[in-house]
Design a protein around this motif. Structure first.
Motif, PDB file in Angstrom:
ATOM      1  N   HIS A 129       0.812  -1.201   0.000  1.00 17.41           N
ATOM      2  CA  HIS A 129       0.000   0.000   0.000  1.00 17.41           C
ATOM      3  C   HIS A 129       0.853   1.261   0.000  1.00 17.41           C
ATOM      4  N   ALA A 130       2.064   1.181   0.511  1.00 19.61           N
ATOM      5  CA  ALA A 130       2.944   2.347   0.588  1.00 19.61           C
ATOM      6  C   ALA A 130       4.366   1.892   0.830  1.00 19.61           C
ATOM      7  N   LEU A 131       5.301   2.802   0.579  1.00 20.69           N
ATOM      8  CA  LEU A 131       6.697   2.626   0.967  1.00 20.69           C
ATOM      9  C   LEU A 131       6.952   3.543   2.159  1.00 20.69           C
ATOM     10  N   GLN A 170       8.384  -1.899   2.475  1.00 14.56           N
ATOM     11  CA  GLN A 170       7.256  -2.170   1.582  1.00 14.56           C
ATOM     12  C   GLN A 170       6.118  -2.670   2.464  1.00 14.56           C
ATOM     13  N   THR A 171       5.050  -1.855   2.564  1.00 12.66           N
ATOM     14  CA  THR A 171       4.115  -2.044   3.667  1.00 12.66           C
ATOM     15  C   THR A 171       2.669  -2.150   3.199  1.00 12.66           C
ATOM     16  N   ALA A 172       1.968  -3.097   3.786  1.00  8.92           N
ATOM     17  CA  ALA A 172       0.518  -3.246   3.689  1.00  8.92           C
ATOM     18  C   ALA A 172       0.010  -3.448   5.113  1.00  8.92           C
ATOM     19  N   SER A 174      -1.208  -5.928   6.476  1.00  8.93           N
ATOM     20  CA  SER A 174      -0.909  -7.260   7.000  1.00  8.93           C
ATOM     21  C   SER A 174       0.567  -7.613   6.983  1.00  8.93           C
ATOM     22  N   LEU A 175       1.419  -6.793   6.350  1.00  8.52           N
ATOM     23  CA  LEU A 175       2.819  -7.191   6.169  1.00  8.52           C
ATOM     24  C   LEU A 175       3.679  -5.959   5.915  1.00  8.52           C
ATOM     25  N   SER A 176       4.876  -5.947   6.497  1.00 15.21           N
ATOM     26  CA  SER A 176       5.844  -4.881   6.229  1.00 15.21           C
ATOM     27  C   SER A 176       7.234  -5.494   6.173  1.00 15.21           C
ATOM     28  N   VAL A 177       7.948  -5.235   5.063  1.00 14.22           N
ATOM     29  CA  VAL A 177       9.264  -5.821   4.833  1.00 14.22           C
ATOM     30  C   VAL A 177      10.203  -4.740   4.319  1.00 14.22           C
ATOM     31  N   PRO A 178      11.419  -4.627   4.849  1.00 11.11           N
ATOM     32  CA  PRO A 178      12.358  -3.642   4.318  1.00 11.11           C
ATOM     33  C   PRO A 178      12.955  -4.125   3.002  1.00 11.11           C
ATOM     34  N   VAL A 179      12.884  -3.287   1.968  1.00 11.91           N
ATOM     35  CA  VAL A 179      13.390  -3.688   0.657  1.00 11.91           C
ATOM     36  C   VAL A 179      14.537  -2.798   0.173  1.00 11.91           C
ATOM     37  N   HIS A 180      14.854  -1.758   0.924  1.00 12.94           N
ATOM     38  CA  HIS A 180      15.969  -0.900   0.526  1.00 12.94           C
ATOM     39  C   HIS A 180      16.511  -0.174   1.757  1.00 12.94           C
ATOM     40  N   TRP A 181      17.824   0.122   1.706  1.00 10.42           N
ATOM     41  CA  TRP A 181      18.483   0.786   2.834  1.00 10.42           C
ATOM     42  C   TRP A 181      19.485   1.823   2.317  1.00 10.42           C
ATOM     43  N   ARG A 182      19.655   2.859   3.126  1.00  8.76           N
ATOM     44  CA  ARG A 182      20.688   3.857   2.877  1.00  8.76           C
ATOM     45  C   ARG A 182      21.352   4.161   4.216  1.00  8.76           C
ATOM     46  N   LEU A 183      22.654   4.053   4.268  1.00  7.20           N
ATOM     47  CA  LEU A 183      23.392   4.336   5.500  1.00  7.20           C
ATOM     48  C   LEU A 183      23.767   5.802   5.523  1.00  7.20           C
ATOM     49  N   TYR A 184      23.285   6.513   6.527  1.00  5.96           N
ATOM     50  CA  TYR A 184      23.616   7.932   6.656  1.00  5.96           C
ATOM     51  C   TYR A 184      25.056   8.081   7.138  1.00  5.96           C
ATOM     52  N   LEU A 185      25.839   8.859   6.415  1.00  4.22           N
ATOM     53  CA  LEU A 185      27.234   9.096   6.774  1.00  4.22           C
ATOM     54  C   LEU A 185      27.410  10.559   7.169  1.00  4.22           C
ATOM     55  N   PRO A 186      27.746  10.828   8.420  1.00  6.63           N
ATOM     56  CA  PRO A 186      27.967  12.207   8.850  1.00  6.63           C
ATOM     57  C   PRO A 186      29.242  12.776   8.246  1.00  6.63           C
ATOM     58  N   PRO A 223      11.743   2.561  -7.951  1.00  6.89           N
ATOM     59  CA  PRO A 223      11.819   1.672  -9.121  1.00  6.89           C
ATOM     60  C   PRO A 223      12.085   0.210  -8.785  1.00  6.89           C
ATOM     61  N   LEU A 224      12.433  -0.098  -7.551  1.00 13.68           N
ATOM     62  CA  LEU A 224      12.664  -1.495  -7.173  1.00 13.68           C
ATOM     63  C   LEU A 224      11.357  -2.267  -7.031  1.00 13.68           C
ATOM     64  N   VAL A 225      10.274  -1.554  -6.728  1.00 13.54           N
ATOM     65  CA  VAL A 225       9.001  -2.204  -6.419  1.00 13.54           C
ATOM     66  C   VAL A 225       8.185  -2.332  -7.695  1.00 13.54           C
ATOM     67  N   PRO A 226       7.804  -3.542  -8.077  1.00 15.31           N
ATOM     68  CA  PRO A 226       7.064  -3.723  -9.333  1.00 15.31           C
ATOM     69  C   PRO A 226       5.624  -3.241  -9.221  1.00 15.31           C
ATOM     70  N   GLY A 227       5.015  -2.999 -10.380  1.00 18.94           N
ATOM     71  CA  GLY A 227       3.613  -2.628 -10.397  1.00 18.94           C
ATOM     72  C   GLY A 227       3.402  -1.138 -10.274  1.00 18.94           C
ATOM     73  N   PRO A 228       2.165  -0.734  -9.992  1.00 21.89           N
ATOM     74  CA  PRO A 228       1.834   0.690  -9.908  1.00 21.89           C
ATOM     75  C   PRO A 228       2.628   1.377  -8.806  1.00 21.89           C
ATOM     76  N   ARG A 229       2.898   2.631  -9.013  1.00 19.91           N
ATOM     77  CA  ARG A 229       3.663   3.393  -8.039  1.00 19.91           C
ATOM     78  C   ARG A 229       2.823   3.671  -6.796  1.00 19.91           C
ATOM     79  N   ARG A 230       3.373   3.376  -5.654  1.00 22.73           N
ATOM     80  CA  ARG A 230       2.677   3.573  -4.386  1.00 22.73           C
ATOM     81  C   ARG A 230       3.197   4.821  -3.673  1.00 22.73           C
ATOM     82  N   PRO A 231       2.391   5.404  -2.787  1.00 21.93           N
ATOM     83  CA  PRO A 231       2.852   6.607  -2.084  1.00 21.93           C
ATOM     84  C   PRO A 231       3.986   6.297  -1.126  1.00 21.93           C
ATOM     85  N   VAL A 232       4.814   7.302  -0.900  1.00 21.00           N
ATOM     86  CA  VAL A 232       5.884   7.238   0.080  1.00 21.00           C
ATOM     87  C   VAL A 232       5.407   7.897   1.368  1.00 21.00           C
ATOM     88  N   VAL A 233       5.626   7.235   2.497  1.00 23.20           N
ATOM     89  CA  VAL A 233       5.364   7.805   3.818  1.00 23.20           C
ATOM     90  C   VAL A 233       6.717   8.071   4.460  1.00 23.20           C
TER      91      VAL A 233
END
Length: 486
Positions: A129-131, A170-172, A174-186, A223-233
């Protein structure tokens, strides 16, 4: 598919695939078929092997794919901290430690197509439903791990020493799974040549703020998530709300961004208090429209059978910067939620909003925004009740690439566990559905059979707003959609 109710899915300008790497990763592992319920890798040997085949299809060498399967299996069976040494020990082969260390820290495989394959595999089981973008604090005692510095957890306000990662979940409901990460570097890492060399930080990784890192993580994940573009939270309190929304609008991505109450905005609706008064703090704008709040329902991720209620409202606002923040060319939409009563003599039980957000989607119902922003709770629940157990915070190496490879496979381990749990819930549900119990946030649940919608709305109307009684919108009388519009 067309956007529905403002914050639904957005058709991609291309075919909707996740990109060439993801096509290869998913297609070679599944025969080009969408992975459905039967092949979600939830515990059976064949299902898990199908999951592995899809996940590691982009790895060019057979020995790399084998090591990937071994590492993922070790993440799932190891007890305690998921260090490489502990993983090797639980696999029963202590001599494997060196080869696993090489596979994670020194090998050449690219984690991006693996993440795309993970996103495709999970989306085949549960449509997102959203990222949800959230920061994750990783406490460290040493000085050598890449990105370690003194920091403040933006979610809790607590100071700590360690790493700050931005996860895209990647969240609905009933389910939420991390599909991408970015490490913040100070700056202490991006400007120090010695540290950069030691941690093998790529030359293209430069200095950025935490807000910039969060936005970049979201736009990389889309672009990693297939199908229609979902909103970002974007579940990170931002101060440069106008600039952040404009980035998402320029990319064609609907977004809802958490803000602090001090973000200044101008009321654009001439019928509302504050119009023409110049920039005002967002909390003050919402205080002026408290009489417009209405009840809306949301599901507690910690107790999916329970529906709770918050008070919500929206205001059309302009944000600093001059250029449009929405795709329609206008301003943004300010959303406020009052989630829990405050008690005390003479106190308005809902005097201040508990959450403030802005969105670049100009026309969307407050009820839809509530369901969308509450998906952030689902991601938090998934981290606390599965992500930590999968080893998301447990990498003990020093290299930038090693960190990314470990957290990619730990995300896959979390996905396997979450899919197995969901499969178990589906099987249990076949023996008889649970009747949802509705209750106000912070209050006790009413007895079974009395939690009707009429009683719920009557309950909400009894709470004072500091003005005349709280109006109940026509949409509330009709009832709320049960899920994010799609």
């Amino acid at each position: 598919m067309n956007r529905t109710d403002g914050l639904g899915v957005v058709p991609r300008p291309h075919t909707g695939d996740a990109g060439p790497e993801a096509d290869g990763a998913a297609g070679r592992g599944t025969g080009g078929r969408s992975p459905g319920r039967a092949g979600n890798g939830t515990g059976t040997g064949s299902g898990t092997q199908e999951f592995h085949d899809a996940l590691f299809a982009s790895l060019p060498r057979r020995d790399q794919r084998l090591k990937g399967e071994q590492y993922l299996r070790g993440l799932r069976v190891a007890r305690g901290r998921k260090s490489i040494r502990n993983i090797a020990a639980h696999l029963g082969e202590a001599a494997m430690e060196q080869s696993l260390h090489h596979f994670i820290s020194s090998s050449t495989w690219d984690w991006t197509p693996v993440r795309a394959a993970l996103a495709a595999r999970v989306a085949g089981s549960v449509a997102p439903h959203a990222l949800v973008v959230q920061p994750m604090a990783i406490v460290k005692t040493g000085e050598q791990s890449v990105g370690v510095d003194r920091a403040v957890d933006p979610r809790t306000g607590h100071a700590f020493r360690g790493q700050t990662a931005l996860g895209v979940w990647q969240t609905a409901p009933s389910l939420s799974v991390p599909v991408h990460w970015r490490l913040y570097l100070p700056d202490s890492w991006t400007t120090d040549p010695r540290r950069r060399r030691r941690a093998e930080i790529p030359a293209e990784v430069g200095a950025e703020s935490l807000e910039e890192s969060a936005v970049a993580a979201a736009l990389e994940a889309v672009p990693l998530v297939p199908g229609p573009r979902r909103p970002v939270v974007l579940d990170l309190p931002v101060n440069r709300a106008g600039a952040v929304l404009r980035q998402f609008t320029a990319a064609g991505v609907p977004a809802v961004v958490r803000i602090t109450g001090e973000v200044r905005c101008t009321v654009e609706d001439p019928s509302l208090p504050g119009y023409g008064g110049g920039p005002l703090p967002a909390r003050q704008v919402l205080a002026g429209v408290r009489s417009l709040r209405r009840p809306a329902a949301w599901t507690d991720p910690a107790d999916p059978g329970t529906s709770r209620t918050s008070l919500v409202t929206t205001v059309r606002v302009g944000l600093p910067g001059g250029s449009p923040t929405s795709a329609a060319g206008g301003g943004a939409l300010l959303f406020g939620e009052w989630a829990g009563p405050r008690t005390g003599p003479g106190a308005d039980p809902y005097d201040a909003p508990t959450a403030l957000w802005v969105t670049n989607t100009a026309r969307v119902r407050a009820e839809t925004l509530l369901r969308t922003t509450r998906l952030a709770d689902r991601a938090t629940h998934a981290l606390e009740h599965g992500g930590d157990a999968a080893g998301l915070r447990d990498f003990e190496g020093r290299s930038f690439r090693g960190w990314h490879r470990h957290i990619t496979l730990a995300s896959a381990a979390q996905a396997l566990a979450a899919l197995a749990e969901l499969e178990g819930q589906r099987e249990r549900a076949e023996s008889g559905p649970r009747v949802p119990v509705q209750r106000r946030a912070g209050g006790a649940a009413p007895a079974a059979g009395r939690a009707t919608r009429a009683a719920l709305l009557a309950q909400a109307a009894e709470h004072p707003t500091g003005r005349a009684g709280m109006p109940v919108a026509a949409g509330a009388r009709r009832g709320y959609p049960s899920a994010l519009s799609a």
